[in-house]
Design a protein around this motif. Structure first.
Motif, PDB file in Angstrom:
ATOM      1  N   LYS A 157       0.833  -1.208   0.000  1.00 56.66           N
ATOM      2  CA  LYS A 157       0.000   0.000   0.000  1.00 56.66           C
ATOM      3  C   LYS A 157       0.869   1.260   0.000  1.00 56.66           C
ATOM      4  O   LYS A 157       0.591   2.216  -0.725  1.00 56.66           O
ATOM      5  CB  LYS A 157      -0.923  -0.033   1.215  1.00 56.66           C
ATOM      6  N   ASN A 158       1.938   1.256   0.779  1.00 59.41           N
ATOM      7  CA  ASN A 158       2.839   2.402   0.816  1.00 59.41           C
ATOM      8  C   ASN A 158       3.588   2.582  -0.505  1.00 59.41           C
ATOM      9  O   ASN A 158       3.803   3.698  -0.954  1.00 59.41           O
ATOM     10  CB  ASN A 158       3.833   2.245   1.960  1.00 59.41           C
ATOM     11  N   LYS A 159       3.979   1.476  -1.121  1.00 56.59           N
ATOM     12  CA  LYS A 159       4.661   1.561  -2.418  1.00 56.59           C
ATOM     13  C   LYS A 159       3.725   2.090  -3.503  1.00 56.59           C
ATOM     14  O   LYS A 159       4.140   2.843  -4.372  1.00 56.59           O
ATOM     15  CB  LYS A 159       5.230   0.204  -2.812  1.00 56.59           C
ATOM     16  N   VAL A 160       2.457   1.704  -3.434  1.00 54.26           N
ATOM     17  CA  VAL A 160       1.466   2.203  -4.395  1.00 54.26           C
ATOM     18  C   VAL A 160       1.290   3.705  -4.226  1.00 54.26           C
ATOM     19  O   VAL A 160       1.237   4.463  -5.201  1.00 54.26           O
ATOM     20  CB  VAL A 160       0.133   1.437  -4.242  1.00 54.26           C
ATOM     21  N   ALA A 161       1.216   4.174  -2.975  1.00 52.52           N
ATOM     22  CA  ALA A 161       1.104   5.607  -2.719  1.00 52.52           C
ATOM     23  C   ALA A 161       2.338   6.351  -3.217  1.00 52.52           C
ATOM     24  O   ALA A 161       2.233   7.447  -3.779  1.00 52.52           O
ATOM     25  CB  ALA A 161       0.884   5.862  -1.238  1.00 52.52           C
ATOM     26  N   PHE A 162       3.504   5.749  -3.055  1.00 53.61           N
ATOM     27  CA  PHE A 162       4.747   6.356  -3.537  1.00 53.61           C
ATOM     28  C   PHE A 162       4.744   6.494  -5.057  1.00 53.61           C
ATOM     29  O   PHE A 162       5.094   7.539  -5.600  1.00 53.61           O
ATOM     30  CB  PHE A 162       5.948   5.526  -3.074  1.00 53.61           C
ATOM     31  N   VAL A 163       4.332   5.438  -5.751  1.00 55.49           N
ATOM     32  CA  VAL A 163       4.298   5.471  -7.227  1.00 55.49           C
ATOM     33  C   VAL A 163       3.295   6.518  -7.719  1.00 55.49           C
ATOM     34  O   VAL A 163       3.567   7.261  -8.667  1.00 55.49           O
ATOM     35  CB  VAL A 163       3.970   4.066  -7.785  1.00 55.49           C
TER      36      VAL A 163
END
Length: 168
Positions: free
Chosen positions: A79-85
């Motif tokens: 979820k955090n990586k998706v927000a980062f992208v």
């Protein structure tokens, strides 16, 4: 709690930037009393449309990775990586629009010799680009700050003080 608030502020800033970019692209007042060619405006609007598409895709991705949504709730790291992208996409969209609006303003200033007149859409484009960049950076930082697991340090043994005295 604070990270969720920063995500909301970043998302609102990115959304406001998207609206500004859409209005700037749609409106017709890019220049006033200029003799530049229509090709400059077409190239600028084409790149602005690409920037709008990137920003809209970035917002859609960010909504999936926000703290308060239920999507991808099982794995916090994903979820955090998706927000980062999503934040990166919004930042790239803002940089693209900032670059093309600045290029067009430079072209208008160089072609108008007596006195250059910049249209209102240029200022709206600059504002939208800066809002998008700000929102994208905030969202990217939120995605990075939560991606590393936090460790809690506790002592392995509890220490008890043995005292035979009773204090009153």
């Amino acid at each position: 709690m604070a990270n969720g608030c920063v995500q909301i502020v970043g998302c609102m800033s990115a959304f406001a930037g998207l609206i500004c970019l859409m209005v700037a692209t749609y409106a017709s007042e890019w220049k006033i009393l200029s003799h530049s060619t229509e090709v400059d405006i077409q190239v600028t609007r084409a790149i602005m449309i690409i920037s709008i598409i990137l920003s809209a895709c970035g917002l859609a991705v960010v909504v999936l990775g926000m703290k308060y949504t239920l999507c991808l709730d099982k794995d916090k790291h994903v979820k955090n990586k998706v927000a980062f992208v999503g934040g990166i996409l919004i930042t790239v969209a803002g940089v693209c629009s900032l670059g093309i609006v600045s290029w067009y303003a430079h072209a208008v200033v160089n072609t108008q010799k007596p006195r250059p007149f910049l249209g209102k859409c240029l200022f709206l484009g600059w504002g939208g680009a800066l809002l998008s960049i700000t929102g994208g950076v905030l969202l990217s930082c939120c995605g990075l700050s939560q991606s590393t697991p936090r460790r809690s340090y506790t002592s392995p043994h509890s220490v008890q003080l043995a005292s035979s005295k009773v204090y009153v």
